[in-house]
Structures are given as C-alpha cells and as structure tokens.
Write an enzyme that holds these catalytic residues in place. Structure first.
Site, PDB file in Angstrom:
ATOM      1  N   ASP A  37       0.866  -1.414   0.196  1.00  0.00           N
ATOM      2  CA  ASP A  37      -0.144  -0.496  -0.329  1.00  0.00           C
ATOM      3  C   ASP A  37       0.784   1.188  -0.229  1.00  0.00           C
ATOM      4  OD1 ASP A  37      -3.039   1.079   0.359  1.00  0.00           O
ATOM      5  OD2 ASP A  37      -1.816   1.587   2.738  1.00  0.00           O
ATOM      6  N   GLU A  40       1.993  -1.174  -4.634  1.00  0.00           N
ATOM      7  CA  GLU A  40       0.948   0.447  -5.514  1.00  0.00           C
ATOM      8  C   GLU A  40       1.699   1.481  -5.428  1.00  0.00           C
ATOM      9  OE1 GLU A  40      -3.069   2.891  -3.435  1.00  0.00           O
ATOM     10  OE2 GLU A  40      -1.332   1.889  -2.542  1.00  0.00           O
TER      11      GLU A  40
HETATM   12  C1  GLC Z   1      -4.267   3.194  -0.544  1.00  0.00           C
HETATM   13  C2  GLC Z   1      -5.455   2.404  -0.195  1.00  0.00           C
HETATM   14  C3  GLC Z   1      -6.275   3.125   0.178  1.00  0.00           C
HETATM   15  C4  GLC Z   1      -6.064   3.460   1.003  1.00  0.00           C
HETATM   16  C5  GLC Z   1      -5.056   4.219   1.064  1.00  0.00           C
HETATM   17  C6  GLC Z   1      -4.642   4.798   2.507  1.00  0.00           C
HETATM   18  O1  GLC Z   1      -4.250   3.795  -1.502  1.00  0.00           O
HETATM   19  O2  GLC Z   1      -5.741   1.823  -1.682  1.00  0.00           O
HETATM   20  O3  GLC Z   1      -7.794   1.776  -0.599  1.00  0.00           O
HETATM   21  O4  GLC Z   1      -7.491   4.804   2.088  1.00  0.00           O
HETATM   22  O5  GLC Z   1      -3.843   3.479   0.358  1.00  0.00           O
HETATM   23  O6  GLC Z   1      -4.039   3.570   3.374  1.00  0.00           O
END
Ligand code: GLC
Length: 530
Positions: A202, A269
């Site tokens: 994340d 991500e």
């Molecule tokens: C990422 C997740 C999202 C979350 C954010 C904070 O972007 O995909 O859903 O709100 O991180 O952890």
C-alpha cells in the site's frame, strides 16, 4: 529477472475487496470463509494471483488500511485460521495469494502508536514522525492529507504534532528508523512462512520522507483548489518531499531479499502517474517485482489517444514488471468510467483485452468480469472517509465497493443479512455470476475466454510491442504473431490487421461486425499466419 518474476509472466491477477466479496457468517460483511467458498469462481475464471485487501485487526477508520496488529487477522473476517484455510484452498487450486501490506502508516490504535504517544521517551516514540509546532505555532510544515486538512495532528499530551498523509487515525511510520524496517522484515517473514505468496504494498511511493520535512512547493497545475473539496488542496502541491524519495528504493531492495528467499512476490501500489518517475522502482530488478501502473485509470471515456499513450508508457518500463489494471476499490468502476451502459461495458472489456496481451500481470477487480457499473450509495449509507470526512462525496470510493452479486435473490448470494455493510444497489439477476455463467453471451464468458487466450498465447516478456495505430479511436498492436485491436470510439470503424490472420478471441460474438470492421467498443485478438 528472478524466479518469481519469470513464473508470474502472463499471469492473471484478481483483487478481492474482502468486505464485499462473500459473507459466510450472515453479518453483512464479507469474510475469509466466504472467500474460501468462492475461490472456485476465481479458478474457473482463470485467475492465478489473488490479492486480498487488508484483513488484520483494525478500527476500520479507512476500512482496514489502518492496521492495529500486522500479525493477526480480524475476528470479523474469521481469524487467522480462516486465512490459513484460504491459503491452503487457493494453493490446491493453483493460485497464489497476496496480502495487502500497509507500511506507510498504522492505525492510531496500534500498540506502537499508543506507546509512542504516551511517552516521549518511549522506544516507540521514534517509530512515528513527531515534530514541535512551527515557530509561530501551528503545524510544522504545509503538508496536507490525501483526505483533506493538514497532514499533522497536535497531541496535547506530548505537546508535539504527528504526521499523517491520510486520516489522523493513520499516523505515518518513520522509515528513517531502523527499528521500523526490522519490524516489517519480520512481518513479511511471518506471513511468507505461514503460506502467503507475497504482498501488494500500500502507498509504496510514500514511505520515505525528506529528513528535514521541508514545505512543499506549489504545483504548476490545474486551477484553483476547491474549498468544498478538501482533496483538491492535495493536488495543488508538488509532492517532492513527502513522496517518491530515493531512499524508498532501499527499503524494497531489502524486502526483495526476504521475499526471494521464500519465492514471494512484492507488488507495489506506487501511485506515480509518470512512467519516468515509476520506472526506477522496477528497473534494476532488485526491488519490487511488479508495480501497478495507474495512468490507464485516469482517462476520459473516449480518450483513445490518452489510452494508447498510457499503454505505451507502461510498456516502456522494465519488460514484465507492470501490473495492469482498469479498476480497483479506490476508483469508479471501469464500465462506468468508460461511459456506462452497453458501450461503457464494451469499452471496459476492450481496454482489458488490450492490457491482457501485454507482458507482466493483468489484474481484474471483483465484479469487473461481470461488467458491473458503480452503485449509487445514499449519503446515509456512506462508509468511505472520502465521503464522510474529506468533504468530497462525489469522490466516494463506496460506489465501487458494494457487494459482489453472486446469484439472484435477497442478498444476491453475498449475504443472508437484511442489511449488508454497503447497499447491494439496483443490481439485477443479469448482473450475477450464476445467471451470467448460464448465458454463453454474457460478459463473464468473454472475460474468461480472455484469461484463456492470455494463458495459451503466453510469450516471453521481452517480445516487443509494436503499435499499429498512432491516433484515432482504434488502438492496435502486434507482439510477434499476436495482434490485439480495440475500437474505443462510439462509431463502427474499418480496420485491417497487418496480414492474414486467424481469430483467437472477439469481444462481441454476435452479431459479428462485418469483416474488416470493429463495432463501437469492440476488441479482437488475432494470430498472424506468418
Ligand atoms: C491505498 C489504498 C486505499 C487507502 C490508502 C491509505 O491507496 O488502496 O484504499 O485508503 O492507501 O491506506
């Protein structure tokens, strides 16, 4: 490229938004028993890698992206043994399971943060980013949270501010502290040892911060911030000190060693929308195995040139290192974004068809295989902090997070509860897995055939992509003998492959478009004869 990267070339990934996938206990919330019972659907669909959104104990300020214990599983989802069963069942079906690792921040209820906040002398104090108020008072710098407002919250008790790029309930960890690195290496070891096959990481671009936390300069952008939409304030700053710091790459080098020792996969991500910025995360093949590439998620419905550019840019990074997506739990569903209705659904499938011919891993988001569109969630049922806290209901991610429709009837086969945690919306029986499985014309079969042709026409990731169109609504490319073409426009267009070819897959089997024509939103896969 490493064992794992090679093994997953051409794989199909699938994001399970756990809270909305399948509820086995009847409490209105998806859980791991429900997921295990439905894994057969994923295997049937041709999925190789299942990414499960966070399942750890959490106060749910951000629906699990606020973790209170990284080494356990929430009882609401069935506890740790239920996750063990998911690992076993998935492995029996030949699928890998990725957990969602949230290392940028913890929950404010994590014992590390509670200790950090309680005592300035605690060894945990430095696990987080604490600073004195600015000389004249107020937050230490001008950083803002993704969810609106300052990225700093004042703690009366200790007289300092702590940093949070998301909600105040999600304090950012201090990755300059070796102890934090050691904790996460142990967490990664723990889960890989227990049966996980890797992690989706994340907010992978933001762990490291500039050590002096300087003010962010204004971005050279896009109009005034909208005072009614606090999130726009975030976009008005150039995120050079709170994101994409070079030190972050070192973190992934260390994780790569741990992951490789267990044949585990690390997928970031990395939310950077320029390929030049993103490429270093995978270039040396000594850090992340894969990164998501989000540019295709931010295009207007009919922006074929933008899409062609986004796909080509994705291909310019280390071959085989990109995870392609058209939808996720964080944005409006592809069928809606691409215009909604039959054309929106056709375009969403067409974009998937383009991505499925490319190296790397191609992901589907739960329900995408059914052509689902967004559900309108009434304000009194809103769950997402974007809607409830950030003053941006029009950006609410709830629309894409509503329960999966499995079969016709009351709870759509998702739940026996009268009141699922998010509304089911106005899905009808034709949206459900059961009804689509019985209908050979249903989108579900087109997606399944697509995973099939991706697997049977697997190629080395080094096989280059040659673009066959440079402009206009038809996007077409060739990789060796494979030709993939899609018409993103709203009109039928003529198009010819670059030689005689046999059809491998077609997105709209009937009525077939006339020879040499692509219907609006239509896509084809062909194999050249020579
Ligand atoms: C990422 C997740 C999202 C979350 C954010 C904070 O972007 O995909 O859903 O709100 O991180 O952890």
């Amino acid at each position: 490229m490493g064992v794992v990267t090679a093994e997953i070339q051409g794989a199909v990934g699938y994001e399970v938004y756990l809270r909305s996938f399948a509820d086995a206990t009847g409490d209105g919330v998806g859980d791991l028993h429900g997921l295990r019972e439905r894994l057969g659907h994923l295997a049937w669909l041709g999925v190789d890698i299942v990414w499960i959104t966070p399942c750890h104990p959490s106060p749910l300020a951000d629906h699990g992206y606020d973790v209170a214990d990284y080494l356990d599983v929430s009882g609401e989802y069935g506890g740790i043994e239920a996750l063990d069963r998911v690992f076993e069942a998935a492995h029996e079906l030949g699928m890998r399971v990725l957990l969602d690792l949230v290392p940028n921040h913890t929950s404010n209820r994590h014992p590390w943060f509670e200790a950090s906040r309680a005592d300035r002398d605690s060894p945990y104090r430095d696990y987080y980013i604490w600073r004195d108020p600015a000389p004249g008072g107020g937050p230490p710098n001008n950083w803002v949270s993704h969810f609106g407002g300052p990225a700093w919250t004042y703690d009366e008790h200790s007289g300092q501010y702590y940093c949070h790029l998301f909600l105040p309930e999600q304090p950012d960890l201090n990755w300059a502290n070796e102890a934090v690195s050691a904790e996460f290496e142990a967490i990664i070891e723990f889960w890989l040892g227990r049966g996980a096959d890797g992690f989706r990481i994340d907010v992978a671009h933001a762990l490291a911060k500039h050590p002096e936390l300087p003010d962010l300069p204004p971005a050279a952008v896009r109009g005034e911030a909208d005072p009614d939409d606090l999130m726009t304030v975030f976009d008005r700053l150039e995120h050079v000190y709170d994101s994409n710091r070079p030190e972050v790459l070192e973190i992934y080098r260390r994780w790569r060693e741990v992951a490789d020792a267990h044949n585990g996969l690390i997928l970031g991500e990395v939310y950077l929308l320029e390929s030049d910025a993103l490429a270093p995360y995978v270039a040396a093949r000594d850090g992340l195995h894969l990164t998501f590439w989000f540019a295709p998620l931010h295009l207007r419905a009919d922006d074929a040139d933008g899409l062609r550019r986004a796909l080509a840019e994705g291909c310019s990074m280390a071959p085989g290192s990109v995870a392609w997506i058209t939808s996720s739990h964080d944005s409006s569903r592809a069928a809606t974004r691409f215009g909604g209705g039959p054309l929106g659904r056709a375009r969403a499938l067409a974009v998937a068809a383009l991505q499925f011919g490319l190296p790397g891993v191609a992901f589907l988001y739960q329900g995408e295989e059914l052509g689902l569109e967004d559900v309108e969630v009434p304000p009194d049922r809103a769950q997402d902090p974007t809607a409830t806290r950030a003053g941006a209901p029009h950006r609410s991610r709830d629309v894409a997070r509503t329960p999966m429709p499995w079969e016709p009837g009351g709870g759509l086969g998702f739940t026996s509860s009268e009141r699922p945690w998010l509304p089911l919306g106005d899905r009808d029986s034709a949206d459900t897995v059961a009804v689509q499985r019985d209908d050979p014309d249903a989108l579900l079969h087109r997606y399944r055939e697509l995973t099939g042709v991706r697997h049977t026409h697997l190629m080395d990731s080094e096989v280059p992509v040659e673009w066959l169109t440079n402009e206009g609504p038809v996007i077409a490319y060739r990789r060796a003998k494979l030709v993939v073409a899609a018409n993103i426009g709203a009109e039928a267009l003529s198009w010819q492959p670059p030689g005689s070819a046999r059809p491998l897959w077609r997105s709209s089997p009937r009525p077939p478009a006339p020879e040499g024509t692509l219907a609006p939103g239509e896509a084809v896969w062909l194999e050249l004869h020579n």
